[in-house]
Scaffold this motif. Structure first.
Motif, mmCIF file in Angstrom:
data_model
loop_
_atom_site.group_PDB
_atom_site.id
_atom_site.type_symbol
_atom_site.label_atom_id
_atom_site.label_comp_id
_atom_site.label_asym_id
_atom_site.label_seq_id
_atom_site.Cartn_x
_atom_site.Cartn_y
_atom_site.Cartn_z
ATOM 1 N N PHE A 163 -7.043 -2.903 -8.743
ATOM 2 C CA PHE A 163 -8.407 -3.347 -8.991
ATOM 3 C C PHE A 163 -8.469 -4.239 -10.223
ATOM 4 C CE2 PHE A 163 -13.037 -2.606 -9.754
ATOM 5 C CZ PHE A 163 -13.475 -2.956 -8.490
ATOM 6 N N GLY A 164 -7.672 -3.898 -11.253
ATOM 7 C CA GLY A 164 -7.629 -4.736 -12.446
ATOM 8 C C GLY A 164 -7.102 -6.124 -12.128
ATOM 9 N N ALA A 165 -6.070 -6.186 -11.290
ATOM 10 C CA ALA A 165 -5.519 -7.492 -10.900
ATOM 11 C C ALA A 165 -6.526 -8.283 -10.082
ATOM 12 C CB ALA A 165 -4.228 -7.294 -10.114
ATOM 13 N N ALA A 211 -4.687 -15.745 -0.069
ATOM 14 C CA ALA A 211 -5.586 -15.479 -1.191
ATOM 15 C C ALA A 211 -6.700 -14.522 -0.785
ATOM 16 C CB ALA A 211 -6.165 -16.788 -1.721
ATOM 17 N N ALA A 212 -7.288 -14.738 0.382
ATOM 18 C CA ALA A 212 -8.356 -13.848 0.852
ATOM 19 C C ALA A 212 -7.828 -12.434 1.068
ATOM 20 C CB ALA A 212 -8.950 -14.402 2.146
ATOM 21 N N ALA A 213 -6.626 -12.326 1.627
ATOM 22 C CA ALA A 213 -6.027 -11.007 1.833
ATOM 23 C C ALA A 213 -5.772 -10.317 0.505
ATOM 24 C CB ALA A 213 -4.731 -11.144 2.618
ATOM 25 N N GLN A 218 -6.909 -5.903 -3.186
ATOM 26 C CA GLN A 218 -7.048 -5.501 -4.577
ATOM 27 C C GLN A 218 -8.461 -5.087 -4.963
ATOM 28 O OE1 GLN A 218 -5.254 -8.888 -6.670
ATOM 29 N NE2 GLN A 218 -3.312 -7.772 -6.726
ATOM 30 N N LEU A 219 -9.457 -5.503 -4.221
ATOM 31 C CA LEU A 219 -10.835 -5.174 -4.605
ATOM 32 C C LEU A 219 -11.512 -4.176 -3.670
ATOM 33 C CD1 LEU A 219 -12.054 -8.742 -5.628
ATOM 34 C CD2 LEU A 219 -11.470 -6.838 -7.138
ATOM 35 N N VAL A 220 -10.976 -3.990 -2.472
ATOM 36 C CA VAL A 220 -11.598 -3.065 -1.515
ATOM 37 C C VAL A 220 -10.740 -1.826 -1.308
ATOM 38 C CG1 VAL A 220 -12.433 -2.787 0.844
ATOM 39 C CG2 VAL A 220 -12.782 -4.970 -0.342
ATOM 40 N N LEU A 221 -9.481 -2.022 -0.995
ATOM 41 C CA LEU A 221 -8.625 -0.885 -0.660
ATOM 42 C C LEU A 221 -8.444 0.118 -1.791
ATOM 43 C CD1 LEU A 221 -5.844 -2.478 1.571
ATOM 44 C CD2 LEU A 221 -8.039 -1.469 2.219
ATOM 45 N N THR A 233 -4.494 7.183 3.259
ATOM 46 C CA THR A 233 -3.128 6.823 3.659
ATOM 47 C C THR A 233 -3.073 5.403 4.203
ATOM 48 O OG1 THR A 233 -2.449 9.099 4.104
ATOM 49 C CG2 THR A 233 -1.266 7.368 5.269
ATOM 50 N N PHE A 234 -4.048 5.029 5.027
ATOM 51 C CA PHE A 234 -4.078 3.659 5.565
ATOM 52 C C PHE A 234 -4.234 2.635 4.435
ATOM 53 C CE2 PHE A 234 -5.883 5.580 9.678
ATOM 54 C CZ PHE A 234 -4.598 5.725 10.195
ATOM 55 N N ALA A 235 -5.084 2.945 3.451
ATOM 56 C CA ALA A 235 -5.263 2.033 2.319
ATOM 57 C C ALA A 235 -3.969 1.896 1.527
ATOM 58 C CB ALA A 235 -6.387 2.546 1.412
ATOM 59 N N ALA A 236 -3.304 3.018 1.273
ATOM 60 C CA ALA A 236 -2.044 2.982 0.526
ATOM 61 C C ALA A 236 -0.968 2.228 1.302
ATOM 62 C CB ALA A 236 -1.583 4.401 0.207
#
Length: 470
Positions: A163-165, A211-213, A218-221, A233-236
């Motif tokens: 999230f910081g990135a 870039a969109a991915a 980094q901002l949603v998952l 688990t899916f997010a990780a």
């Protein structure tokens, strides 16, 4: 306390611990093989001088009040041996307290190295390894079920990394907002890998998708890491895939591999292997210790959390000398042009217009135009990385570049070991200079006709011809 542990994460913990131990192993080997030239007693930024002007509380470790290269090497090789044993599972059958002490020794050893490493150890993945390594002390072994609180703290680390990135990108360079940063990034990143040329030559619509991915991951998952399974688990797993993409596209030391290890700790892998039947209950002292550490980490998280919300967000910052809870981020700005320092020497007594200058070759950073970039990560080439920063601004080079040139003029053995090619194997050069070039990847046509992966254009002198003072 039934809520304290969750056996469903038995395999996740095992995989995470082995992966973390492997990262520790690489980190200790990197330190052992490079420290003499960088921070040794006769290095560019010697530890003894640093210790004399630094208070213990500002950089605690094992090298106060005594330092020697032998002691530093002993710490490095001890850490490497202990890490290798953990990769092999040596701590799994030990009493819980002994296993925790083993992980704690690794953390203290590497903390001691980082805290005297100065500019050479100023990278975000150093603090990330220390923060993760500290939490690993309290993760237990096969004699206990994985503690839920520590697993959540590891997710909190992963959240801040990703999230910081993501925030630093959105708040930083405009090209992240218009999805054009990857038009340049693969070419201008600190140390390209063997596939970076091909990534750079992908069609521009694919770069915009990249870039969109990146923004999505980094901002949603990261938020989904704290949701119930199987969503977490899916997010990780998605984070793991994007990190592997980064592994293929460049050399970022062990940052990607450590991020993958953190993501694996958030995955429920119980369907792959069953935990030992009826693990014994956690000792009371262990539960109290974990709860106390969790409380301390939450208190220390205030400043890093506030940093995430700040419009003046800082990346890769430690808020305490133990590196317990840190701020992370990467590539808030992306360069449009790649600048490289080329270091050359001559054995002629008086340089003149027709002087023949011979280049020093570096292991990772681009110099030879016909040399395909190599894969070194997770191993970290510290000098090559700092050369990239020096090309961005002389301020980055001020503390160490002069001593580096001096050691080239002396044919210093330890310094030359950091390089890929020494053009003066028999006697040291009489003069050394550095020149700044603009590098760019060649086109498909240029590659076919010249065999060169890079094209360069002279920009200016960085260091005029220099010799040893008499």
């Amino acid at each position: 306390m039934e809520w304290f542990a969750d056996s469903d994460y038995w395999l996740s913990r095992l995989v995470f611990q082995r992966a973390l131990a492997a990262v520790y192993l690489v980190a200790f080997l990197t330190a052992a093989l490079q420290f003499r030239a960088l921070i040794g007693e006769k290095g560019m930024l010697p530890v003894p001088e640093f210790v004399r002007r630094t208070r213990f509380r500002d950089a605690p470790g094992l090298f106060w009040p005594y330092y020697s290269d032998r002691l530093f090497a002993l710490c490095c090789w001890t850490g490497a041996a202990l890490s290798a044993a953990l990769v092999a599972g040596a701590a799994d059958r030990l009493p819980l307290a002994v296993a925790m002490a083993w992980w704690a020794v690794l953390w203290v050893l590497y903390l001691s190295i980082v805290n005297v490493g100065q500019i050479w150890y100023g990278f975000g993945w150093e603090s990330l390894l220390l923060e993760t390594g500290f939490l690993a002390v309290f993760l237990g072994n096969e004699r206990t079920a994985p503690p839920v609180l520590v697993l959540l703290l590891l997710r909190w680390v992963l959240f801040r990394v990703e999230f910081g990135a993501g925030l630093i990108k959105i708040r930083g360079d405009r090209c992240w907002r218009d999805l054009t940063c990857l038009y340049y990034h693969h070419e201008t990143q600190p140390m390209p890998g063997p596939l970076s040329w091909f990534f750079h030559r992908l069609p521009r619509p694919l770069h915009r998708i990249e870039a969109a991915a990146s923004h999505t991951v980094q901002l949603v998952l990261p938020v989904l890491l704290f949701t119930p399974q199987p969503v977490a688990t899916f997010a990780a797993a998605a984070i793991v895939l994007t990190q592997l993409w980064l592994v293929l596209s460049g050399n970022f030391s062990w940052l990607n591999w450590l991020t993958i290890a953190l993501a694996l700790s958030a995955m429920n892998l119980s369907h792959l292997a069953a935990p030992p039947a009826h693990p014994p209950p956690s000792p009371l002292w262990y539960e109290i210790t974990v709860i106390a550490v969790t409380g301390a980490v939450l208190v220390l998280s205030y400043r890093p959390a506030r940093n995430l919300l700040s419009r003046r967000q800082q990346m890769n910052r430690s808020y305490d000398s133990l590196h317990l809870v840190n701020a992370y981020g990467a590539f808030g700005t992306v360069g449009r042009m790649r600048m490289e320092l080329v270091v050359e020497g001559t054995d002629e007594t008086r340089p003149h217009e027709g002087t023949v200058w011979r280049e020093y070759g570096f292991k990772g950073k681009p110099t030879d135009l016909r040399r395909l970039p190599r894969q070194f990560a997770p191993y970290h080439l510290r000098l090559d990385w700092m050369m990239w920063f020096a090309a961005l601004s002389p301020a980055y080079a001020r503390p160490w570049f002069g001593p580096f040139v001096q050691r080239l003029l002396e044919n210093d053995r330890d310094t030359l070991r950091l390089l890929a090619h020494n053009p003066f194997p028999d006697a040291p050069p009489t003069h050394v200079r550095a020149r700044l070039y603009r590098y760019r990847f060649t086109t498909w046509r240029e590659l076919r006709t010249t065999g060169a992966w890079w094209h360069r254009t002279f920009v200016r002198e960085f260091l005029r011809p220099t010799r040893l003072s008499r």
